[in-house]
Design a protein around this motif. Structure first.
Motif, PDB file in Angstrom:
ATOM      1  N   ARG A   1      -0.929  18.838   4.411  1.00  0.00           N
ATOM      2  CA  ARG A   1      -2.448  19.323   4.450  1.00  0.00           C
ATOM      3  C   ARG A   1      -3.071  18.407   3.224  1.00  0.00           C
ATOM      4  NH1 ARG A   1      -0.311  24.169   3.950  1.00  0.00           N
ATOM      5  NH2 ARG A   1      -0.164  25.284   5.646  1.00  0.00           N
ATOM      6  N   PRO A   2      -4.096  17.880   3.530  1.00  0.00           N
ATOM      7  CA  PRO A   2      -4.642  16.902   2.264  1.00  0.00           C
ATOM      8  C   PRO A   2      -4.939  17.535   1.183  1.00  0.00           C
ATOM      9  CG  PRO A   2      -5.925  16.683   4.436  1.00  0.00           C
ATOM     10  CD  PRO A   2      -4.863  17.653   4.780  1.00  0.00           C
ATOM     11  N   ASP A   3      -5.147  18.952   1.203  1.00  0.00           N
ATOM     12  CA  ASP A   3      -5.276  19.648  -0.105  1.00  0.00           C
ATOM     13  C   ASP A   3      -3.743  19.591  -1.142  1.00  0.00           C
ATOM     14  OD1 ASP A   3      -7.834  20.095   0.701  1.00  0.00           O
ATOM     15  OD2 ASP A   3      -7.449  22.204   1.180  1.00  0.00           O
ATOM     16  N   ASP A   4      -2.890  19.388  -0.347  1.00  0.00           N
ATOM     17  CA  ASP A   4      -1.594  19.468  -1.102  1.00  0.00           C
ATOM     18  C   ASP A   4      -1.221  18.115  -1.618  1.00  0.00           C
ATOM     19  OD1 ASP A   4      -1.131  22.304  -0.271  1.00  0.00           O
ATOM     20  OD2 ASP A   4      -0.165  21.751   1.616  1.00  0.00           O
TER      21      ASP A   4
ATOM     22  N   ARG B   1       1.970  14.495  -4.996  1.00  0.00           N
ATOM     23  CA  ARG B   1       2.244  13.448  -5.959  1.00  0.00           C
ATOM     24  C   ARG B   1       2.846  13.483  -7.062  1.00  0.00           C
ATOM     25  NH1 ARG B   1      -3.218  11.696  -5.874  1.00  0.00           N
ATOM     26  NH2 ARG B   1      -2.958  10.521  -3.899  1.00  0.00           N
ATOM     27  N   GLN B   2       2.381  14.600  -7.992  1.00  0.00           N
ATOM     28  CA  GLN B   2       2.604  14.884  -9.245  1.00  0.00           C
ATOM     29  C   GLN B   2       4.338  15.277  -9.096  1.00  0.00           C
ATOM     30  OE1 GLN B   2       0.820  17.918 -11.392  1.00  0.00           O
ATOM     31  NE2 GLN B   2       1.908  17.485 -13.236  1.00  0.00           N
ATOM     32  N   ALA B   3       4.677  16.118  -8.199  1.00  0.00           N
ATOM     33  CA  ALA B   3       5.927  16.626  -8.226  1.00  0.00           C
ATOM     34  C   ALA B   3       7.009  15.416  -7.776  1.00  0.00           C
ATOM     35  CB  ALA B   3       6.267  17.673  -7.186  1.00  0.00           C
TER      36      ALA B   3
ATOM     37  N   THR C   1      -5.607   9.336   8.949  1.00  0.00           N
ATOM     38  CA  THR C   1      -5.107  10.846   9.001  1.00  0.00           C
ATOM     39  C   THR C   1      -5.643  11.017  10.625  1.00  0.00           C
ATOM     40  OG1 THR C   1      -5.675  11.027   6.670  1.00  0.00           O
ATOM     41  CG2 THR C   1      -5.658  13.045   8.245  1.00  0.00           C
ATOM     42  N   GLN C   2      -4.600  11.837  11.236  1.00  0.00           N
ATOM     43  CA  GLN C   2      -4.824  12.427  12.621  1.00  0.00           C
ATOM     44  C   GLN C   2      -4.956  13.855  12.416  1.00  0.00           C
ATOM     45  OE1 GLN C   2      -1.436  10.977  14.522  1.00  0.00           O
ATOM     46  NE2 GLN C   2      -2.054   8.966  14.504  1.00  0.00           N
ATOM     47  N   GLY C   3      -6.076  14.217  12.830  1.00  0.00           N
ATOM     48  CA  GLY C   3      -6.681  15.559  12.965  1.00  0.00           C
ATOM     49  C   GLY C   3      -6.701  16.210  11.487  1.00  0.00           C
ATOM     50  N   GLU C   4      -6.021  17.392  11.142  1.00  0.00           N
ATOM     51  CA  GLU C   4      -6.127  18.076   9.715  1.00  0.00           C
ATOM     52  C   GLU C   4      -4.918  17.626   8.974  1.00  0.00           C
ATOM     53  OE1 GLU C   4      -6.839  22.114  10.220  1.00  0.00           O
ATOM     54  OE2 GLU C   4      -8.660  21.751  11.562  1.00  0.00           O
ATOM     55  N   LEU C   5      -4.117  17.009   9.279  1.00  0.00           N
ATOM     56  CA  LEU C   5      -2.782  16.688   8.654  1.00  0.00           C
ATOM     57  C   LEU C   5      -2.818  15.247   8.242  1.00  0.00           C
ATOM     58  CD1 LEU C   5      -0.355  18.731  10.691  1.00  0.00           C
ATOM     59  CD2 LEU C   5      -1.538  19.464   8.488  1.00  0.00           C
ATOM     60  N   MET C   6      -2.081  14.904   7.292  1.00  0.00           N
ATOM     61  CA  MET C   6      -1.803  13.606   6.554  1.00  0.00           C
ATOM     62  C   MET C   6      -0.248  13.271   6.867  1.00  0.00           C
ATOM     63  SD  MET C   6      -3.616  13.738   2.860  1.00  0.00           S
ATOM     64  CE  MET C   6      -3.290  12.128   2.623  1.00  0.00           C
TER      65      MET C   6
END
Length: 131
Positions: A41-44, A49-51, A76-81
């Motif tokens: 999910r884009p929010d993740d 990236r940090q981890a 990005t396709q749909g709601e996922l990256m």
């Protein structure tokens, strides 16, 4: 003559000749690699990236010639990256070190605090140089 010979100037400096390429001979100095792709999910992305950067630094401490990158697909396709981890492995990396590195990557990805990021399977592919 070189593999890349053509009427156009080729920017690549190939090392294999046509007879060597036909026989399946490649330059042993070229790295092979692991390519792992998955969706998040884009929010993740910020937490991933940090981890991932911490994981990369820790995993590669004893392997200065391994190159690792985290890539993001632009469309990005749909709601996922779609994300991809790449690991370029030098041919001289001993088999036990390869195995240990792969186990470390798998262990990092399967930890409960990170496995919630993966939206579906992580696809692992291995490629070796052919020219």
């Amino acid at each position: 003559s070189d593999v890349c010979s053509s009427d156009l100037h080729c920017p690549m400096s190939c090392r294999a000749t046509l007879p060597e390429a036909a026989a399946g001979v490649t330059d042993a100095r070229l790295p092979g690699g692991w390519f792992i792709y998955y969706r998040i999910r884009p929010d993740d992305l910020p937490a991933l990236r940090q981890a991932w950067c911490q994981h990369r630094d820790r995993c590669l401490q004893g392997h200065p010639h391994v190159q690792a990158r985290l890539l993001q697909r632009q469309d990005t396709q749909g709601e996922l990256m779609t994300m991809m981890e790449t690991y370029l492995l030098p041919p001289a990396l001993p088999a036990p070190d390869r195995a240990a590195l792969r186990l470390a990557i798998d262990a990092w990805a399967s930890a409960p605090e990170r496995s919630i990021w993966w939206q579906g399977a992580r696809h692992w592919e291995e490629f070796e140089p052919c020219a």
